[in-house]
Design a protein around this motif. Sequence first.
Motif, PDB file in Angstrom:
ATOM      1  N   ALA A 198     -11.181  -2.201  81.526  1.00 58.40           N
ATOM      2  CA  ALA A 198     -10.075  -2.078  82.473  1.00 58.40           C
ATOM      3  C   ALA A 198      -8.831  -1.626  81.727  1.00 58.40           C
ATOM      4  O   ALA A 198      -8.654  -1.955  80.546  1.00 58.40           O
ATOM      5  N   GLY A 199      -7.984  -0.859  82.399  1.00 58.11           N
ATOM      6  CA  GLY A 199      -6.759  -0.405  81.756  1.00 58.11           C
ATOM      7  C   GLY A 199      -5.890   0.410  82.686  1.00 58.11           C
ATOM      8  O   GLY A 199      -6.276   0.714  83.819  1.00 58.11           O
ATOM      9  N   TYR A 200      -4.718   0.762  82.186  1.00 61.86           N
ATOM     10  CA  TYR A 200      -3.679   1.405  82.989  1.00 61.86           C
ATOM     11  C   TYR A 200      -3.476   2.867  82.635  1.00 61.86           C
ATOM     12  O   TYR A 200      -2.460   3.462  82.966  1.00 61.86           O
ATOM     13  N   GLY A 201      -4.452   3.477  81.981  1.00 62.88           N
ATOM     14  CA  GLY A 201      -4.313   4.874  81.594  1.00 62.88           C
ATOM     15  C   GLY A 201      -4.492   5.820  82.760  1.00 62.88           C
ATOM     16  O   GLY A 201      -4.796   5.420  83.884  1.00 62.88           O
ATOM     17  N   ALA A 202      -4.318   7.098  82.476  1.00 63.58           N
ATOM     18  CA  ALA A 202      -4.487   8.123  83.502  1.00 63.58           C
ATOM     19  C   ALA A 202      -5.943   8.216  83.916  1.00 63.58           C
ATOM     20  O   ALA A 202      -6.817   7.653  83.282  1.00 63.58           O
ATOM     21  N   SER A 203      -6.216   8.945  84.972  1.00 61.13           N
ATOM     22  CA  SER A 203      -7.573   9.027  85.500  1.00 61.13           C
ATOM     23  C   SER A 203      -8.108  10.444  85.378  1.00 61.13           C
ATOM     24  O   SER A 203      -7.472  11.333  84.846  1.00 61.13           O
ATOM     25  N   GLY A 204      -9.308  10.629  85.916  1.00 56.55           N
ATOM     26  CA  GLY A 204      -9.949  11.934  85.877  1.00 56.55           C
ATOM     27  C   GLY A 204     -11.413  11.762  86.188  1.00 56.55           C
ATOM     28  O   GLY A 204     -11.833  10.752  86.734  1.00 56.55           O
ATOM     29  N   ASP A 205     -12.229  12.745  85.807  1.00 57.10           N
ATOM     30  CA  ASP A 205     -13.660  12.635  86.013  1.00 57.10           C
ATOM     31  C   ASP A 205     -14.395  13.354  84.889  1.00 57.10           C
ATOM     32  O   ASP A 205     -13.805  14.115  84.131  1.00 57.10           O
ATOM     33  N   GLY A 206     -15.697  13.078  84.792  1.00 59.52           N
ATOM     34  CA  GLY A 206     -16.484  13.578  83.679  1.00 59.52           C
ATOM     35  C   GLY A 206     -16.759  15.059  83.709  1.00 59.52           C
ATOM     36  O   GLY A 206     -17.210  15.625  82.710  1.00 59.52           O
ATOM     37  N   VAL A 207     -16.513  15.698  84.819  1.00 59.92           N
ATOM     38  CA  VAL A 207     -16.736  17.141  84.927  1.00 59.92           C
ATOM     39  C   VAL A 207     -15.477  17.912  84.557  1.00 59.92           C
ATOM     40  O   VAL A 207     -15.515  18.881  83.800  1.00 59.92           O
ATOM     41  N   ASN A 208     -14.339  17.470  85.080  1.00 65.74           N
ATOM     42  CA  ASN A 208     -13.081  18.193  84.875  1.00 65.74           C
ATOM     43  C   ASN A 208     -12.200  17.607  83.786  1.00 65.74           C
ATOM     44  O   ASN A 208     -11.274  18.266  83.319  1.00 65.74           O
ATOM     45  N   GLY A 209     -12.475  16.361  83.380  1.00 69.80           N
ATOM     46  CA  GLY A 209     -11.673  15.724  82.346  1.00 69.80           C
ATOM     47  C   GLY A 209     -10.476  14.990  82.902  1.00 69.80           C
ATOM     48  O   GLY A 209     -10.394  14.678  84.093  1.00 69.80           O
TER      49      GLY A 209
END
Length: 369
Positions: A198-209
């Motif tokens: 768990a954490g407060y970092g930015a998000s994204g996805d495994g395809v686009n980064g």
Amino acid sequence: MLNVTKSGLGVQHRVAVLAALLCSLAVPAQAGIIGNGATIVPAISAGSPSGVPPDSPGARVDPNVPTSPYSGVVSVYVRSNGQDVICSGTLVNRRDIVTAGHCVDSNGNGTAVNPSAPGTIVQAVFNSSGAYTATINASSVLIHPDYQGFGVCPPGVNSQCFNDDIAVIHLQEDAPASARSYAIFGSEVSQGQVVRLAGYGASGDGVNGYQGMADFAVKRAGGNVMDLFELDDEQDFAGGPQEVWYADFDGGGKDTFCELFGVCTPVLANNEETIISAGDTGGPAFIVRNGQYILAGNTSFFTESVPGITDTPGTFGNYFGGVLTGAYVDFLREATNGNITVVSVPEPGSVAVLLAGLGLMGVARRRRA
């Protein structure tokens, strides 16, 4: 809940893996190369494994309610030397938060930030009962004494070391009653151990980064599997306890540690498999036993690329890791005045353990906000 841009150091490195499989003993074997030239960043963020439904970064957002298993996971704000940093941390009693050492390193050489110094701020932001439940200032900060800066090894060790990157922030007042605190895992960890992140970092996805930004009030969660471990850097990785753990971000047909080293641990479901990112640094790696979330380690670094596998930060094929609490129980007891609960679970008599050693290619320092 793949995360992105945060504070950190950029590091060019190669990872030499020393394989071993003799009962529960790690015996050095022929070294291999993990991602020669890979860029390592000291950060932690949970990451969504792909943009393919039913998973999405938005689906990883914690509801910020007292009943959440992550109600004691906080965001950490540090202002030092004119720089602003967001990290994550874990409450282990009503006044103490475990995070990564580099989050509270005032000068890059392991000197802890002084919260009382002019122009310096160290705060924990609680989101246990809605966004910004409470913001509490720190009264003191302690970094593990062997930590001398991100990637820095002890004298005579010709490598790159992520060991000892752990710190404790002591708060000026008690945490909100809605925030749970967590016991510390004091045992060795087996290869293939599933952990919750768990954490407060930015998000994204495994395809686009990575996409988007870190946020003090938006906490995401996911899971992964511990694949590789390192021993004590003060013993040149040849002995001592497990200090560092690694996991890879599986998906899209990529399983980096399986492909390179034959470490083929389970791939988690699409709505669970996670990588960390900037802003997640210092956040937890929990082992779940009988419904209890136990702090087994923190997260402190991730790759932005692995040559021959991926050249895009936050995509499938990258890997990440942090330090293990079992090696630092004495430090955590001292830093909290003994105010922690330690859970020790005997490991099986024959456990396959993989040992990783790191070789330094070069270091380039930078801050990212």
